[in-house]
Scaffold this motif. Sequence first.
Motif, PDB file in Angstrom:
ATOM      1  N   ALA A  33       0.452  -1.222   0.070  1.00 47.14           N
ATOM      2  CA  ALA A  33       0.501  -0.052   0.227  1.00 47.14           C
ATOM      3  C   ALA A  33       0.886   1.146  -0.220  1.00 47.14           C
ATOM      4  O   ALA A  33       0.002   1.954  -0.275  1.00 47.14           O
ATOM      5  CB  ALA A  33      -0.798  -0.031   1.627  1.00 47.14           C
ATOM      6  N   PHE A  34       2.465   1.137  -0.126  1.00 44.79           N
ATOM      7  CA  PHE A  34       3.153   2.798   0.063  1.00 44.79           C
ATOM      8  C   PHE A  34       3.257   2.997  -1.199  1.00 44.79           C
ATOM      9  O   PHE A  34       3.695   4.485  -1.533  1.00 44.79           O
ATOM     10  CB  PHE A  34       4.479   1.590   0.851  1.00 44.79           C
ATOM     11  N   LYS A  35       2.829   2.182  -2.542  1.00 40.96           N
ATOM     12  CA  LYS A  35       2.175   2.562  -3.305  1.00 40.96           C
ATOM     13  C   LYS A  35       1.132   3.969  -3.519  1.00 40.96           C
ATOM     14  O   LYS A  35       1.175   4.590  -4.804  1.00 40.96           O
ATOM     15  CB  LYS A  35       2.305   1.722  -4.756  1.00 40.96           C
ATOM     16  N   THR A  36       0.253   3.555  -3.087  1.00 39.49           N
ATOM     17  CA  THR A  36      -0.753   4.664  -3.411  1.00 39.49           C
ATOM     18  C   THR A  36      -0.598   6.800  -3.401  1.00 39.49           C
ATOM     19  O   THR A  36       0.592   6.651  -2.945  1.00 39.49           O
ATOM     20  CB  THR A  36      -1.469   4.515  -1.627  1.00 39.49           C
ATOM     21  N   THR A  37      -1.591   6.919  -3.845  1.00 43.18           N
ATOM     22  CA  THR A  37      -1.172   8.068  -3.523  1.00 43.18           C
ATOM     23  C   THR A  37      -2.276   8.328  -2.649  1.00 43.18           C
ATOM     24  O   THR A  37      -2.370  10.159  -2.225  1.00 43.18           O
ATOM     25  CB  THR A  37      -1.532   8.714  -5.431  1.00 43.18           C
TER      26      THR A  37
END
Lengths: 289, 248
Positions: free
Chosen positions: A38-42
């Motif tokens: 989820a660290f990919k999320t903006t």
Amino acid sequence: MSLILFQLACSAGETDINLVAQNAREGSSEDARQLVRAFKTTQRDRFDIAYRTLIEMGAKSEPFLLEGLNSRDPGVFEASAAALGNLGTAQAVPVLISALSRNRPRSYAAAWALGEIGDNEAIPVLVDALRVDDQALRKEAVRALVKIGPVAEGTVAGLLNSGDSATERAAIRVIGELRGKNSVPLLTGIGGDNRDAAVWALGRIGDKRALDTLLGALADERWEVRREAAEALGRLEDIRAAEALNIALFDSETVVREWAARSLETVSGKQVLYRDEDGREVRPYNLYR
Amino acid sequence: MIHWTFRVLGIFLITAVLTSCGWQGREKPSETGTVSGSITAPLEGARVYIYRQGDDIYSAPAVVSEPADREGNFTISLNPGRYVAVVRKRISGDMTGPVIIGDYRSTPTEFEVDGNRSVKMDFTATVKTGNEKAFPTRSEPGDTGISGTIFDVDRMPVEGIRVNVYEHIQMSERPKYVSGKTGPDGKYTVLVRKGGTYYIAARDRFGGPPQLGDLYGRYDEGTIDPSGVVVGKGEILKDVNVMVHKVW
């Protein structure tokens, strides 16, 4: 219709991240991995929940964050490195060093984490990072070396007079913050564009061997150097600087006059006025209030 | 021109009771008055901005109330003294920044806290319909200020960031000047009243210390103290670029 579906999908996602976080706290490895992904999320809320949860999980999250360091996604790598730095995970040091030596995107986070963990093994790679033309990385490498402490001074001093101005400047910043007395002779010999930084560092170190260099810098052709010298002489708290500071009260640059007055107050213990930009005789304000 | 108006009916009861308020760092003396009242609908969420008399009402206020509740009630604690109050409600929900078209703002009103006397004050605030500029963000001849670009760690310009300008190196006081939010190009200009040494921070939220997840950056070279920028009178200092990244 598509907008409605999109909104439904978004709201479902928001629900999921809380559920995933709860499952991860209860020991689900797959959900912990999903939080790292989820660290990919903006989306800031989703990111915050994932990051905070993994930090709260402490050592239990470390294996998944270590996996995150191998992600090709810069965001996942960045946040995983930062979380491991926050957790002080010594096990992460070799992977962080490796990432830093490969200069992968957002390796500034690896430098930051190494500073938080504070392992001396990281000194060589952090010193190398000072050479890299990457503002974020260089800045965090400076901070990390300062956090690691005086043991780094000798290696960093090797970059003084290195020939590259930006590298040398970063090294000067580290040595100044470390109060690196062993480097005073090298710093007094620095010329060129980094004279202002060297004078700043000599002021931070506060070693009276630098007095003559600082008095000379007070007459430098660049006002930036004169300003730093005026401040540094105050830090030395040496009455021998009073005469030169008195002369600097008549400098052509307001900021030099201001710092000369501030330092003269420190050195002499008396109130000192200087001429401000409007021609008024005023006291310097208390910068450190 | 149509002005939407509302009335702020504030009965300011000044007592010796301490109550909470938005920013109260300098407002915790042994003798403190309470300013309270109500703001009529539609001003739920409006804030009362308190300035010391003589202060610039476009600079950082001395105290800001919590948002008025559904009934428009608010409470502020203040030292005895003379003040100026302004009500503002930004449609964006932001606590600070330019008052733009559609936002509400009142006329500045002077008042005094001097003991146990009750003060009754009425405000009339209008919806702004004119141009969008309230904070000075553009340079003009003779202006003094700082300009630059806000970047992220990938060297891309960042939108939605405000630049806070401090006079003290600790940067722990309220910022003396605050820019408008950056646009897609990440550029900002913030005007200051006079030349001098300033310390710069950039962030996406306002008030209090930076929190985990906030975008934040200082103008520095990695040192413990920030790097000061020196602005001459009548100079717009250019290329004071700041890099922001998440607070970890």
